[in-house]
Every structure is written in structure tokens, then in C-alpha cells.
Motif scaffolding. Structure first.
Motif, PDB file in Angstrom:
ATOM      1  N   GLN A  64     -34.210  23.501  31.234  1.00 26.25           N
ATOM      2  CA  GLN A  64     -34.013  24.535  30.205  1.00 26.25           C
ATOM      3  C   GLN A  64     -35.298  24.743  29.408  1.00 26.25           C
ATOM      4  N   GLY A  65     -36.014  23.657  29.127  1.00 24.30           N
ATOM      5  CA  GLY A  65     -37.282  23.777  28.413  1.00 24.30           C
ATOM      6  C   GLY A  65     -38.300  24.563  29.215  1.00 24.30           C
ATOM      7  N   LEU A  66     -38.343  24.319  30.521  1.00 22.18           N
ATOM      8  CA  LEU A  66     -39.266  25.054  31.389  1.00 22.18           C
ATOM      9  C   LEU A  66     -38.863  26.522  31.497  1.00 22.18           C
ATOM     10  N   ASP A  67     -37.558  26.801  31.455  1.00 21.10           N
ATOM     11  CA  ASP A  67     -37.096  28.197  31.440  1.00 21.10           C
ATOM     12  C   ASP A  67     -37.634  28.924  30.209  1.00 21.10           C
ATOM     13  N   LEU A  68     -37.553  28.275  29.065  1.00 21.97           N
ATOM     14  CA  LEU A  68     -38.060  28.879  27.829  1.00 21.97           C
ATOM     15  C   LEU A  68     -39.572  29.072  27.895  1.00 21.97           C
ATOM     16  N   LEU A  69     -40.265  28.075  28.417  1.00 23.22           N
ATOM     17  CA  LEU A  69     -41.716  28.167  28.557  1.00 23.22           C
ATOM     18  C   LEU A  69     -42.091  29.307  29.497  1.00 23.22           C
ATOM     19  N   LEU A  70     -41.334  29.461  30.567  1.00 25.09           N
ATOM     20  CA  LEU A  70     -41.580  30.536  31.527  1.00 25.09           C
ATOM     21  C   LEU A  70     -41.442  31.903  30.865  1.00 25.09           C
ATOM     22  N   MET A 100     -40.955  24.345  22.279  1.00 23.81           N
ATOM     23  CA  MET A 100     -41.615  25.130  23.316  1.00 23.81           C
ATOM     24  C   MET A 100     -42.746  25.948  22.726  1.00 23.81           C
ATOM     25  N   LEU A 101     -42.501  26.588  21.580  1.00 16.70           N
ATOM     26  CA  LEU A 101     -43.537  27.392  20.935  1.00 16.70           C
ATOM     27  C   LEU A 101     -44.707  26.524  20.482  1.00 16.70           C
ATOM     28  N   GLN A 102     -44.411  25.330  20.008  1.00 12.86           N
ATOM     29  CA  GLN A 102     -45.476  24.407  19.612  1.00 12.86           C
ATOM     30  C   GLN A 102     -46.341  24.022  20.804  1.00 12.86           C
ATOM     31  N   LEU A 103     -45.690  23.813  21.966  1.00 14.78           N
ATOM     32  CA  LEU A 103     -46.442  23.467  23.171  1.00 14.78           C
ATOM     33  C   LEU A 103     -47.332  24.635  23.601  1.00 14.78           C
ATOM     34  N   VAL A 104     -46.809  25.851  23.562  1.00 16.13           N
ATOM     35  CA  VAL A 104     -47.603  27.018  23.933  1.00 16.13           C
ATOM     36  C   VAL A 104     -48.812  27.152  23.006  1.00 16.13           C
ATOM     37  N   GLU A 105     -48.592  26.928  21.719  1.00 12.82           N
ATOM     38  CA  GLU A 105     -49.678  27.027  20.752  1.00 12.82           C
ATOM     39  C   GLU A 105     -50.778  26.019  21.065  1.00 12.82           C
ATOM     40  N   MET A 106     -50.391  24.797  21.413  1.00  9.42           N
ATOM     41  CA  MET A 106     -51.381  23.763  21.712  1.00  9.42           C
ATOM     42  C   MET A 106     -52.104  24.062  23.023  1.00  9.42           C
ATOM     43  N   LEU A 107     -51.398  24.602  23.994  1.00 10.28           N
ATOM     44  CA  LEU A 107     -52.031  24.958  25.257  1.00 10.28           C
ATOM     45  C   LEU A 107     -53.017  26.110  25.067  1.00 10.28           C
ATOM     46  N   ALA A 108     -52.633  27.081  24.250  1.00  9.26           N
ATOM     47  CA  ALA A 108     -53.515  28.223  23.994  1.00  9.26           C
ATOM     48  C   ALA A 108     -54.781  27.793  23.260  1.00  9.26           C
ATOM     49  N   LEU A 134     -50.530  13.848  23.627  1.00 11.92           N
ATOM     50  CA  LEU A 134     -49.802  13.098  22.605  1.00 11.92           C
ATOM     51  C   LEU A 134     -48.539  13.843  22.211  1.00 11.92           C
ATOM     52  N   TYR A 135     -48.651  15.176  22.047  1.00  7.74           N
ATOM     53  CA  TYR A 135     -47.481  15.988  21.723  1.00  7.74           C
ATOM     54  C   TYR A 135     -46.450  15.921  22.847  1.00  7.74           C
ATOM     55  N   LEU A 136     -46.937  15.973  24.087  1.00 10.94           N
ATOM     56  CA  LEU A 136     -46.049  15.942  25.240  1.00 10.94           C
ATOM     57  C   LEU A 136     -45.155  14.701  25.207  1.00 10.94           C
ATOM     58  N   HIS A 137     -45.750  13.554  24.918  1.00 10.96           N
ATOM     59  CA  HIS A 137     -44.991  12.306  24.949  1.00 10.96           C
ATOM     60  C   HIS A 137     -44.207  12.046  23.665  1.00 10.96           C
ATOM     61  N   SER A 138     -44.733  12.473  22.543  1.00  5.29           N
ATOM     62  CA  SER A 138     -44.076  12.157  21.269  1.00  5.29           C
ATOM     63  C   SER A 138     -43.057  13.200  20.827  1.00  5.29           C
ATOM     64  N   HIS A 139     -43.164  14.433  21.339  1.00  5.23           N
ATOM     65  CA  HIS A 139     -42.262  15.482  20.883  1.00  5.23           C
ATOM     66  C   HIS A 139     -41.509  16.190  22.021  1.00  5.23           C
ATOM     67  N   TRP A 140     -42.214  16.503  23.113  1.00  6.96           N
ATOM     68  CA  TRP A 140     -41.562  17.252  24.191  1.00  6.96           C
ATOM     69  C   TRP A 140     -40.594  16.371  24.979  1.00  6.96           C
ATOM     70  N   LEU A 141     -41.092  15.285  25.523  1.00  4.79           N
ATOM     71  CA  LEU A 141     -40.270  14.427  26.379  1.00  4.79           C
ATOM     72  C   LEU A 141     -39.210  13.659  25.598  1.00  4.79           C
ATOM     73  N   THR A 142     -39.373  13.534  24.298  1.00  5.82           N
ATOM     74  CA  THR A 142     -38.339  12.885  23.485  1.00  5.82           C
ATOM     75  C   THR A 142     -37.180  13.834  23.193  1.00  5.82           C
TER      76      THR A 142
END
Length: 329
Positions: free
Chosen positions: A251-257, A217-225, A233-241
């Protein structure tokens, strides 16, 4: 919660409504209990069942010691039936099977209780079959429907139930409870924002999958920022896997929220209420520079919309792709 006095401490209104009905001998033929996870829906359903079958009642309180009470606690009473989703939904076949079971006399008395967990997941056909069951209630039958979202229950079913709203638990009270059980303070703060269930909180904290979920989740926030071109690529190779099913993705969306909310709190000087970050965190400051207060509010709404879509069975990959696209606009 094993007694109505314990329920009264956590859910005073629900306790008062049900125990008043008991004292007057007017237990409803159907209850719809609505509340977030951990607010006591199952515990209340069990207490209603015990109050109906207990052989050594002490006023309005079941004894919790007689044979009936013990079998209800263990899920082994023959006249109490539990239904929960098979996969994503409660099906018409499950409701039809319940109706068949209830066409027979009770194994040990004429009383019967059925509890439907996640009642909002009933298919249309299942709901219509249940409706027929509710339209001709037996005086000896009590239905308990449990849901986090009563708005998804069809109005014709709602109108035949006594609806009881369970209030969210006080997060500060829950934090103290977690701390008293030995959880570390940062973890207790986070868990009180994610769940109302003591067992669930400790299960998550000790779960390697959950620890990795926080990292991703933190990695996704960093990439979005950073408005990274590699976010898809991160979404498909790391998040959705990692978040492989709807429950995990929720639960992932709860953490992101919570993380995005922390960034907003940092903006407005409300750092005392942050749950993911601590004051002075460099990553937090970098994220605050990337998003304005107005944009953060928009993103929070987008994440909430994504959570609703997941509950509505929208394809998870599509949900996340749309969310990332909307955040990066």
C-alpha cells in the motif's frame, strides 16, 4: 453483486460466459477468475454456488431468498468450501484436507463447490496436490480459483480451468459511486486510483494508519527529491516501522507510485488527472524541479519492480533499500 444481471453491468464478458454455460447445462468443473481486487471475483464465485444450489431459481438467477442461498451468503453451507492463505501461502496440508472432505458424500446433495482465494499463493506442493484433484474431476464438483495474477498459476492447472479475465473497473464510474456514498471529492479521486472495493475505500479513509501512511510517503518523496543523506535513516526509523508487513508495504508503494506519477503529470501538463497533489502545490513544483520526465518514468518502473518483488516474497527491507539506492543514483 447479487444477480447475474448486476454482474453483466460490471463484468459483461464473465457474465455471458458463465450464464451461457448454465443455460446449456455445461458448467465447467473448474474456473480461474483473474482480476484486480474489487473486480467481483468473490461475488461471481458466490453466484455460481447459489446457481448450483438454489431451490427456487428464476431462469438463470438464484432467488437469494431460499435456505441454500442464505447459507451460501453467510458462508455456512456444508457443501461449499473456501480456502485462503494461511499466512503467506496456501499449503499442501490445506489442499489435502480439501481432498479428504471431498472424498465424502455431500452433506445435502452430491454437489460440492470449492473456492480457492489468492490461488497464486499456492506452494509448489499444494499446486501439485491440487493438480491431481483436477485431473480426475467429478461431474458434481465445481472449483473456483480466484487470483490477481494468473501468471503465477502453474500452466498444468491453468490448462484444466476455464480462464475468465475480469476487466478493471472504470475509475470515473467508481469515483461517482464513492461521491454518491458521501465521500469527499479529493478522497474519492485518490481511492478510485487505489482500490475497486467500496468497503475497502471507506475503511482506508477512516483509518489513522492510512492517514499516517500518506504523511510518511510524502516525507520520503521530499527526502528523495532533496537527495538527503538521511534518507536511509528515515527508511529504517520511520518508513519500515510503519509499513510492517508485505500488505502494508504494498500500500505504501502504491501511494509512492501515485505521487511520482503526479509529478510526471505536472511535467507534461496533465494536472487534471493528479490524485495525490493539487495544482499550485509548492511541494509538487519542488519535486518537479528535482526530477526530469525521463527520470520520473524510470522511477515509476523501479517502484513497479519493487511491488513485484514484494509479491515474490523478497525480504521487504532489502526491497526498500534497493529502491531508494536506485532512485538516488
Amino acid at each position: 453483486m447479487n444477480t447475474w444481471s448486476q454482474v453483466a453491468d460490471i463484468q459483461p464478458l464473465a457474465s455471458k460466459i458463465i450464464t451461457n454455460s448454465m443455460e446449456k447445462g455445461r458448467i465447467s468443473h473448474a474456473y480461474l477468475l483473474q482480476g484486480e481486487r474489487g473486480t467481483g471475483k468473490e461475488a461471481i464465485a458466490l453466484l455460481v454456488a447459489k446457481s448450483l444450489f438454489c431451490t427456487a431459481m428464476q431462469g438463470i438467477e438464484p432467488c437469494n431468498e431460499c435456505n441454500n442461498c442464505k447459507r451460501i451468503s453467510s458462508g455456512n453451507h456444508p457443501d461449499i468450501h473456501w480456502i485462503e492463505p494461511e499466512g503467506l501461502s496456501i499449503t499442501k496440508e490445506q489442499v489435502n484436507h480439501l481432498q479428504k472432505e471431498f472424498s465424502y458424500s455431500g452433506m445435502e446433495s452430491n454437489k460440492k463447490v470449492y473456492v480457492i482465494k489468492d490461488a497464486d499463493t499456492m506452494t509448489v506442493n499444494a499446486a501439485n496436490s491440487l493438480l491431481k484433484f483436477l485431473e480426475e474431476p467429478s461431474k458434481q464438483t465445481t472449483a473456483m480459483m480466484l487470483t490477481e495474477n494468473s501468471g503465477s498459476i502453474i500452466p498444468t492447472i491453468r490448462s484444466r480451468c476455464q480462464v475468465i479475465d475480469l476487466k478493471p473497473l472504470n475509475p470515473v464510474h467508481f469515483q461517482k459511486q464513492l461521491l454518491s456514498e458521501g465521500m469527499k471529492e479529493p478522497d474519492a479521486i485518490l481511492m478510485s486510483a487505489l482500490t475497486n472495493s467500496l468497503d475497502d475505500a471507506f475503511e482506508r479513509i477512516g483509518d489513522e494508519w492510512f492517514a499516517e501512511a500518506r504523511t510518511r510517503m510524502l516525507q520520503l518523496v521530499e527526502m528523495l527529491a532533496a537527495k538527503s543523506e538521511n534518507v536511509y535513516l528515515y527508511l529504517h526509523s520511520h518508513w519500515l516501522t510503519h509499513f510492517k508487513d508485505r500488505k502494508q508495504l504494498d500500500q505504501g508503494l502504491d501511494l509512492l507510485l501515485l505521487a511520482i506519477r503526479d509529478v510526471l503529470y505536472y511535467h507534461i501538463g496533465n494536472e487534471a488527472n493528479m490524485t495525490i497533489f493539487k495544482s499550485g502545490n509548492a511541494f509538487l513544483e519542488k519535486s518537479a524541479m528535482a526530477f526530469s520526465q525521463e527520470r520520473l518514468s524510470d522511477i515509476l518502473n523501479l517502484i513497479l519492480q519493487a511491488k513485484r518483488k514484494i509479491k515474490q516474497n523478497v525480504q521487504p527491507t532489502l526491497v526498500m533499500e534497493q529502491l531508494v539506492l536506485q532512485i538516488q543514483r
